[in-house]
Design an enzyme around this catalytic site. Sequence first.
Site, PDB file in Angstrom:
ATOM      1  N   GLY A  11      42.705  53.045  40.669  1.00 55.33           N
ATOM      2  CA  GLY A  11      41.747  53.343  41.620  1.00 55.33           C
ATOM      3  C   GLY A  11      42.955  52.855  43.128  1.00 55.33           C
ATOM      4  O   GLY A  11      44.184  52.775  42.268  1.00 55.33           O
ATOM      5  N   LEU A  12      42.658  53.505  44.310  1.00 57.68           N
ATOM      6  CA  LEU A  12      43.934  52.516  45.162  1.00 57.68           C
ATOM      7  C   LEU A  12      43.851  51.018  45.464  1.00 57.68           C
ATOM      8  O   LEU A  12      43.031  49.976  44.781  1.00 57.68           O
ATOM      9  CB  LEU A  12      43.496  53.336  46.831  1.00 57.68           C
ATOM     10  CG  LEU A  12      43.474  54.705  46.973  1.00 57.68           C
ATOM     11  CD1 LEU A  12      42.558  54.865  48.078  1.00 57.68           C
ATOM     12  CD2 LEU A  12      45.055  55.142  47.124  1.00 57.68           C
ATOM     13  N   SER A  13      44.855  50.792  45.984  1.00 55.87           N
ATOM     14  CA  SER A  13      44.609  49.604  45.715  1.00 55.87           C
ATOM     15  C   SER A  13      43.583  48.534  46.707  1.00 55.87           C
ATOM     16  O   SER A  13      43.200  49.408  47.918  1.00 55.87           O
ATOM     17  CB  SER A  13      46.110  48.465  46.547  1.00 55.87           C
ATOM     18  OG  SER A  13      46.231  47.529  46.821  1.00 55.87           O
ATOM     19  N   GLY A  14      43.183  47.251  46.982  1.00 57.15           N
ATOM     20  CA  GLY A  14      41.992  47.457  47.168  1.00 57.15           C
ATOM     21  C   GLY A  14      40.488  48.030  47.362  1.00 57.15           C
ATOM     22  O   GLY A  14      39.783  48.099  48.218  1.00 57.15           O
ATOM     23  N   GLY A  54      39.160  47.273  44.728  1.00 61.48           N
ATOM     24  CA  GLY A  54      37.900  46.820  43.921  1.00 61.48           C
ATOM     25  C   GLY A  54      38.152  46.713  42.023  1.00 61.48           C
ATOM     26  O   GLY A  54      37.268  46.289  41.093  1.00 61.48           O
ATOM     27  N   LYS A  55      38.884  47.043  41.839  1.00 59.93           N
ATOM     28  CA  LYS A  55      39.644  47.176  40.180  1.00 59.93           C
ATOM     29  C   LYS A  55      39.748  46.376  39.662  1.00 59.93           C
ATOM     30  O   LYS A  55      38.793  45.872  38.452  1.00 59.93           O
ATOM     31  CB  LYS A  55      40.736  48.371  40.279  1.00 59.93           C
ATOM     32  CG  LYS A  55      41.067  49.186  40.557  1.00 59.93           C
ATOM     33  CD  LYS A  55      42.037  49.755  40.081  1.00 59.93           C
ATOM     34  CE  LYS A  55      43.125  48.618  41.153  1.00 59.93           C
ATOM     35  NZ  LYS A  55      43.192  49.321  42.105  1.00 59.93           N
ATOM     36  N   SER A  56      40.341  45.630  39.921  1.00 66.06           N
ATOM     37  CA  SER A  56      39.724  43.618  39.162  1.00 66.06           C
ATOM     38  C   SER A  56      38.842  43.289  39.666  1.00 66.06           C
ATOM     39  O   SER A  56      38.162  42.040  38.109  1.00 66.06           O
ATOM     40  CB  SER A  56      41.606  43.026  40.226  1.00 66.06           C
ATOM     41  OG  SER A  56      42.890  43.502  39.913  1.00 66.06           O
ATOM     42  N   SER A  83      47.825  52.865  38.658  1.00 61.63           N
ATOM     43  CA  SER A  83      48.244  54.058  38.004  1.00 61.63           C
ATOM     44  C   SER A  83      47.867  55.555  38.048  1.00 61.63           C
ATOM     45  O   SER A  83      46.978  56.487  38.163  1.00 61.63           O
ATOM     46  CB  SER A  83      47.348  54.197  36.603  1.00 61.63           C
ATOM     47  OG  SER A  83      45.900  54.088  36.441  1.00 61.63           O
TER      48      SER A  83
END
Length: 288
Positions: free
Chosen positions: A118-121, A123-125, A192
Amino acid sequence: MTAAGNFFSPIFTSPPMFDSVDRPPTKLGFAKFPANFSPECRRFTVSASKNLAPMKAIDVDVKSNGCEAVNDCDGSIGFDNTRNGIKSTNVVWHKCSVEKVDRQELLQQRGCVIWITGLSGSGKSTVACALTRILHARGKLTYVLDGDNVRHGLNSDLTFKAEDRAENIRRIGEVAKLFADAGLICIASAISPYRKDRDACRSILPDGDFIEVFMDIPLCVCESRDPKGLYKLARAGKIKGFTGIDDPYEPPLNSEIVLQQDGEVCPPPEAMAEKVISYLEAKGYLQA
């Protein structure tokens, strides 16, 4: 013993008692030693060689796809693998008696890769950490490969150019594959942005063991969060090739799990993680 130029070559042969252990090779091997060996060294070498098995020879063929296939005398096959211009030649997979199924039985879980994109920001991490925390509390062994963290070590030599971003994902995919083979639930959290790179990671894992999780959060929401201040820098032109601004993000077309906002509200990370866990339970990954 045969002499060749400035070298002499003892032919290694096996005593009869070993013939039933290892079948004779198709070719004899030769070991060359300098001609200035002392007589004592030569006698010792020839004497010691009497108890050595024959040196195995290898035959090399070229496959139709251009890869070099190496056929060893024991029937094992090695390949000249070429990935991104990097070649691994004359390598043979060494099979171990303890396999993935044994490790899974020990851990009482099934190894897999949960790939959060997903995009930066988006919430992936945060979701990855919530997921590993819940699974850990349930006695499941996990490991998180965070895109930023990996760039501190394994991928510290890579830039954000297109070719380096592809190599970054390839390396993460290969490491994630090893974790999954060890029986762990590996959670890879990386932007990615390109489908072909994510698909390449999927292709190296057994069917079903690559679980793609798409953080489908709108760009405006991600940019409003901007936890690292990167969107602000990209808008100011201080960062080039930033995903979502001047570089594309290709959303998954058939991801296993999609995590979205509920109207204007974004669910808490624990609720998103529980959705992933429900999938793992339904597919049998939380038991051997």
